[in-house]
Design a protein around this motif. Structure first.
Motif, short mmCIF file in Angstrom:
data_model
loop_
_atom_site.label_atom_id
_atom_site.label_comp_id
_atom_site.label_asym_id
_atom_site.label_seq_id
_atom_site.Cartn_x
_atom_site.Cartn_y
_atom_site.Cartn_z
N ARG A 237 0.81 -1.22 0.00
CA ARG A 237 0.00 0.00 0.00
C ARG A 237 0.84 1.27 0.00
O ARG A 237 0.41 2.30 -0.51
N VAL A 238 2.04 1.24 0.60
CA VAL A 238 2.88 2.45 0.65
C VAL A 238 4.27 2.21 0.09
O VAL A 238 4.85 3.12 -0.50
N HIS A 239 4.82 1.03 0.26
CA HIS A 239 6.19 0.80 -0.20
C HIS A 239 6.29 0.93 -1.72
O HIS A 239 5.49 0.35 -2.46
N ARG A 240 7.26 1.74 -2.16
CA ARG A 240 7.48 2.04 -3.58
C ARG A 240 6.28 2.70 -4.24
O ARG A 240 6.06 2.55 -5.43
N ARG A 241 5.52 3.45 -3.44
CA ARG A 241 4.37 4.16 -4.01
C ARG A 241 4.50 5.67 -3.75
O ARG A 241 3.51 6.38 -3.56
N THR A 242 5.72 6.16 -3.76
CA THR A 242 5.98 7.58 -3.57
C THR A 242 5.19 8.42 -4.57
O THR A 242 5.18 8.13 -5.77
N GLY A 243 4.51 9.44 -4.06
CA GLY A 243 3.73 10.34 -4.91
C GLY A 243 2.30 9.91 -5.12
O GLY A 243 1.49 10.71 -5.61
N GLU A 244 1.97 8.70 -4.78
CA GLU A 244 0.59 8.23 -4.92
C GLU A 244 -0.22 8.63 -3.68
O GLU A 244 0.33 9.05 -2.65
N ALA A 245 -1.52 8.48 -3.77
CA ALA A 245 -2.39 8.81 -2.65
C ALA A 245 -2.43 7.67 -1.65
O ALA A 245 -2.51 6.49 -2.02
N CYS A 246 -2.35 8.00 -0.37
CA CYS A 246 -2.48 6.99 0.68
C CYS A 246 -3.87 6.36 0.58
O CYS A 246 -4.88 7.07 0.53
N PRO A 247 -3.97 5.03 0.57
CA PRO A 247 -5.28 4.38 0.45
C PRO A 247 -6.15 4.55 1.69
O PRO A 247 -7.34 4.25 1.64
N VAL A 248 -5.56 5.04 2.78
CA VAL A 248 -6.33 5.22 4.02
C VAL A 248 -6.87 6.63 4.13
O VAL A 248 -8.06 6.84 4.37
N CYS A 249 -5.99 7.66 3.94
CA CYS A 249 -6.41 9.04 4.19
C CYS A 249 -6.37 9.92 2.95
O CYS A 249 -6.90 11.04 2.97
N GLY A 250 -5.71 9.48 1.90
CA GLY A 250 -5.63 10.28 0.68
C GLY A 250 -4.45 11.22 0.60
O GLY A 250 -4.22 11.85 -0.45
N ASP A 251 -3.68 11.37 1.68
CA ASP A 251 -2.49 12.21 1.64
C ASP A 251 -1.47 11.60 0.67
O ASP A 251 -1.55 10.43 0.31
N THR A 252 -0.48 12.41 0.26
CA THR A 252 0.54 11.95 -0.67
C THR A 252 1.60 11.14 0.06
O THR A 252 2.16 11.60 1.07
N ILE A 253 1.88 9.95 -0.43
CA ILE A 253 2.91 9.11 0.16
C ILE A 253 4.28 9.72 -0.14
O ILE A 253 4.56 10.10 -1.28
N ARG A 254 5.10 9.81 0.89
CA ARG A 254 6.41 10.44 0.75
C ARG A 254 7.52 9.41 0.96
O ARG A 254 7.28 8.29 1.38
N GLU A 255 8.74 9.86 0.67
CA GLU A 255 9.89 8.96 0.69
C GLU A 255 11.06 9.60 1.43
O GLU A 255 11.25 10.82 1.38
N VAL A 256 11.82 8.78 2.11
CA VAL A 256 13.12 9.17 2.66
C VAL A 256 14.15 8.25 2.04
O VAL A 256 14.03 7.02 2.13
N SER A 257 15.15 8.84 1.38
CA SER A 257 16.16 8.05 0.68
C SER A 257 17.44 7.95 1.49
O SER A 257 17.83 8.89 2.19
N PHE A 258 18.08 6.81 1.37
CA PHE A 258 19.38 6.57 1.98
C PHE A 258 20.36 6.20 0.87
O PHE A 258 20.02 6.25 -0.31
N SER A 259 21.57 5.82 1.23
CA SER A 259 22.59 5.57 0.21
C SER A 259 22.21 4.43 -0.73
O SER A 259 22.45 4.49 -1.93
N ASP A 260 21.60 3.39 -0.18
CA ASP A 260 21.28 2.24 -1.03
C ASP A 260 19.87 1.71 -0.84
O ASP A 260 19.56 0.59 -1.23
N SER A 261 19.00 2.51 -0.24
CA SER A 261 17.61 2.08 -0.03
C SER A 261 16.75 3.31 0.22
O SER A 261 17.24 4.44 0.25
N ALA A 262 15.46 3.09 0.38
CA ALA A 262 14.52 4.17 0.66
C ALA A 262 13.34 3.61 1.44
O ALA A 262 13.04 2.41 1.36
N LEU A 263 12.69 4.46 2.21
CA LEU A 263 11.46 4.07 2.89
C LEU A 263 10.34 4.98 2.44
O LEU A 263 10.57 6.11 2.01
#
Length: 288
Positions: A237-263
């Protein structure tokens, strides 16, 4: 990266397809993937596959009285073949790491995409001989991992919960994708310190671990190995869905990037509406 649900499904798939079949031979194509040398891979020749099981994110196939254990790491996968190629596999830079030939001309390949080759294969008498398995914490779906046990694992740990959930020596089986899903379901910030959890938050986290992983296992088991990756993607529902709408509340899913991964996370559901700092962007003067 295959996590608890996918490795559970692969173990079930191999148990169904390969049990009772004898190994004709095993071709090691990427020699860097093989981490043990005694007993040799050839010791499995002629032995019968007796089933497969999951240990954390490790896949352990019992062949005769020994085990062929694999950790697929980030880019690894298992591909079943009803008919194996007749030409010998040649070492090189391709994705093929190891090929298991079974009687009846079927078998499976272990492949790894990308340039970072981390897939690891072991031949052992007991899975506990594999260092990564010996270090595993309690399994994420072990019934003994109850709320009280989880609270004890979090207590006095001044570590962000995202990192703690993916630490296999603390809880086994959860990786980057399902930790995002669990924290979204539990409505918890990935940066929250484990030591700061209230009893109510521990209960929410425990319930989310059970729900997210059990649902994913139910969706995955019974799938063919070839369809498991897509099944995983569609269930997130949220992983790798940066920029899409949250299926629960509709807010925009955001991302935090690291050197070799992201959440990925939802600010409204998880952080009180406050975006988390993305250090990768912040150093370029970009506000997040």
């Amino acid at each position: 990266m295959p996590e608890l649900p996918e490795v559970t499904a692969l173990a079930s798939f191999l148990t169904e397809r390969a049990s009772g079949l004898a190994v004709q031979r095993i071709d090691v194509v990427a020699f860097s993937a093989l981490k043990t040398f005694d007993p040799p891979v050839s010791a499995l020749d002629g032995a019968t596959v007796r089933g497969a099981e999951r240990r954390g994110k490790f896949l352990a196939v019992k062949i005769g009285e020994q085990y062929l254990v694999c950790h697929l790491s980030r880019g690894g996968w298992l591909q079943w073949r009803d008919a194996m190629p007749t030409t010998p596999a040649k070492p090189g830079r391709g994705p093929l790491a190891l090929r298991v030939h079974l009687e009846g001309e079927c078998g499976w390949d272990l492949t790894e995409a990308g340039t970072q080759k981390r897939l690891a294969v072991y031949v052992v008498q007991d899975p506990m001989e594999v260092p990564g398995i010996a270090r595993l914490g309690p399994d994420a779906l072990d019934p003994e991992l109850d709320v009280a046990t989880l609270a004890a694992l979090l207590a006095d740990r001044r570590k962000q919960i995202k990192g703690l959930l993916t630490d296999q020596s603390t809880i086994a089986g959860i990786g980057n994708a399902y930790s995002d899903e669990i924290l979204h379901t539990a409505k918890l910030s990935p940066f929250k310190l484990a030591s700061s959890f209230t009893p109510a938050e521990v209960e929410r986290l425990h319930a989310a671990i059970r729900t997210v992983l059990s649902d994913a296992v139910e969706r995955s088991v019974g799938q063919r190995a070839a369809t498991l990756k897509e099944e995983k993607k569609t269930g997130l529902r949220v992983h790798r869905r940066t920029g899409e709408a949250c299926p629960v509340c509709g807010d925009t899913i955001r991302e935090v990037s690291f050197s070799d991964s992201a959440l990925q996370y939802c600010p409204t559901c998880q952080t009180g509406g406050t975006p988390l700092a993305d250090r990768r962007l912040s150093k370029f003067g970009i506000r997040t």
